[in-house]
Design an enzyme around this catalytic site. Sequence first.
Site, PDB file in Angstrom:
ATOM      1  N   CYS A   1      10.659 -37.248  84.716  1.00 41.22           N
ATOM      2  CA  CYS A   1      11.366 -38.521  84.777  1.00 41.22           C
ATOM      3  C   CYS A   1      11.302 -39.152  83.385  1.00 41.22           C
ATOM      4  O   CYS A   1      10.217 -39.302  82.832  1.00 41.22           O
ATOM      5  CB  CYS A   1      10.686 -39.411  85.820  1.00 41.22           C
ATOM      6  SG  CYS A   1      11.050 -41.161  85.630  1.00 41.22           S
TER       7      CYS A   1
ATOM      8  N   GLU B   1      17.619 -29.961  74.417  1.00 44.66           N
ATOM      9  CA  GLU B   1      18.833 -30.299  75.166  1.00 44.66           C
ATOM     10  C   GLU B   1      18.632 -31.458  76.133  1.00 44.66           C
ATOM     11  O   GLU B   1      18.734 -31.295  77.358  1.00 44.66           O
ATOM     12  CB  GLU B   1      19.369 -29.060  75.889  1.00 44.66           C
ATOM     13  CG  GLU B   1      19.766 -27.955  74.920  1.00 44.66           C
ATOM     14  CD  GLU B   1      20.374 -26.722  75.603  1.00 44.66           C
ATOM     15  OE1 GLU B   1      20.286 -26.620  76.840  1.00 44.66           O
ATOM     16  OE2 GLU B   1      20.934 -25.878  74.883  1.00 44.66           O
TER      17      GLU B   1
ATOM     18  N   GLU C   1      21.113 -23.069  68.250  1.00 43.50           N
ATOM     19  CA  GLU C   1      21.213 -21.905  69.130  1.00 43.50           C
ATOM     20  C   GLU C   1      22.650 -21.400  69.044  1.00 43.50           C
ATOM     21  O   GLU C   1      23.577 -22.082  69.471  1.00 43.50           O
ATOM     22  CB  GLU C   1      20.888 -22.280  70.588  1.00 43.50           C
ATOM     23  CG  GLU C   1      19.463 -22.739  70.788  1.00 43.50           C
ATOM     24  CD  GLU C   1      19.114 -23.024  72.257  1.00 43.50           C
ATOM     25  OE1 GLU C   1      19.892 -22.638  73.162  1.00 43.50           O
ATOM     26  OE2 GLU C   1      18.065 -23.650  72.489  1.00 43.50           O
TER      27      GLU C   1
HETATM   28 ZN   LIG Z   1      12.257 -41.827  87.447  1.00 49.52          ZN
END
Ligand SMILES: [Zn+2]
Length: 649
Positions: free
Chosen positions: A107, A142, A291
């Site tokens: 998160c 990324e 990449e």
């Molecule tokens: Zn969260």
Amino acid sequence: MYLGVDYYPEHWERERWDVDARLMEDAGVELVRLAEFAWSRLEPEDENYDFSWLDEVISILGGHNIKVILCTPTAAPPAWLINKHPDILPVTRNGQRMSFGARRHYCITNRNYYYYSERIIRKMAEHYKDNPQVIGWQVDNEFGGPKCYCEGCRKEFQLWLKRKYGTLENLNKSWGNAFWSHDYTAWEQIPLPVVYYHNPSFDLDFRRFFSDMTVRYSNMQIRLLKGLNSGKFVTHNFMGLFSELDYYDLSREYDFVSWDNYPRDSSNRYRAALAHDVMRGLKKKNFWIMEEQCSYITREDITRTFPPGEMRLWTYHCYAHGAEAVVYFRWRACNFGIEQFHSGILQHDGTDNSISYRELKQIGKEMGKIGPEIENAKIVSPVAIIYDYENIWVNLAYQEKPMYDYPGEILRFYRSIKRLGINVDMIKSSDDFSNYKVIIAPLLYVMTDELAKNIKDYVSGGGIFIAGFRCAIKDESSNMLKEVLPGKLRDLFGISIYAWDNIRDMAVEIKDRDGKIYRGDTFADLITPEGAEVLAQYNSGWYTPYAAVTVNRYGKGKAYYTGCGLSQEFYDSLMKQLLSEYSIKDIVFPEEVEVNIREKDGRRFVFITNFSDKSVSIKIKRDMRDLITDKYINGETELSPFGIMILEG
Ligand SMILES: [Zn+2]
């Protein structure tokens, strides 16, 4: 200019490292990216660090004159950390906490994750700060989700909204919460957008919030690294046309942008070209490829193997658009894990017989010679296209899929400009327009007073502005404007639009002033001229009385409005007419070939790339030197399948 590879020594036996380093050096590899997902090997247990293996690899690579970029390993938190703090795992839209596994399982607002991220980064940065072989850092990998719908994110979102709107009255008004009884009377009532059919203004702010939270986490890493490792660059591997983050914001504190280029195959050449230009536009400077696809790739499916020559073609295509380094993903195809069908420069067998290795050797040799000549050569463009994340998000609002293909609408114009051999800059709507002869803005939904003024100043000063359909229909909260369309730009375009139709795949006829018929598709703004000149008219059913394309003189400049999607010949002829003075005059080339120009110290390098697997013929009208072969060329010449030339002159 560097040529490099992404290397995962932790995937191979210790005795292989020396072999790999030697093969790399033989092929001209000067740079290796390491430690991208290596957290569980760098900190196998809580506060128990082991950098010995990484030190050893770096020292082996150093013995072969290879520099190193290290990654912060935060894209893959290890199992012990998740076990200790399961709240780090993101929660899906359906309220389900994700399990450990895959990657990016964190998160972005979680405080525990901030703590452990900072701790491992600090350890690594302190350990490598005096190592001259380590030249820079890549932050995470990324960025871009998954979006998290946990209680912590909900609280952060409420705070973010409070900072933005100050009062609930402002928020209710901006979001139009009179609709469906959505008025809030306390900040704590505001949910995350987990249901479908929610408010587009709400959706837009949630997208901005998610982007801001990612930028905040990314900036934490950048500042930490710069504080501890002055002298080493900090970058991140962006994802080209990925649109869930405001890449202009994300790139601000990085030294330069890097990006991961996976064009799949040559049918995507214009999208790949556009992505390069978007990446160059983020910081208005040359970029790195962190990449680069070297052959087949995999996720849901496995793409075709690159025929000999194609990897080299894509490599020079990067340089042609402003790359300063190309780093291939990955050094060797892995025998295990989810990417086991993702090619490397070496195949699974690890021998030097792969197509990609042979080609890398060739590129290494060539770049050793021409790299210093073209290094830092700039790209200068007479034309810019507005590429704006807010407009992409408004186009997406409350839908899982965009209403219109934003890059696709840009490509209509872009293809025609590239066919003339002209460079294109991608800019944001708040940028300075004054350096450009022509500015193009497809799907420019959001219009503010300030932007309208900038566009008008630009045109009245002599600029040419071209809008696609759906221009200036919304405000910054994604609400429809109450003005007669095109709203704040009605006088600029000298038109009004009282009706429109979402025609999607239905084709309609458009007739220009010479009676030439074009196909119209996707959307139709039905234009009533109010002083503008009509360039093309609808010629189908009830649309027939309306104009489809107009031009209006405004001060010293001109403003074009293209009310629908048109067949490619239309854009070809419009771009030719407006930009012919900038087109390449001394080289004649077919559709399969792309031409780009870089400039340095008064020298001009023309990159010619053949995207066909067959030979094509080009014509060079005066003496030009090919940097690769050192030969002078004049007249008709053959370009081999996937062939390239860099001509000076
Ligand atoms: Zn969260």
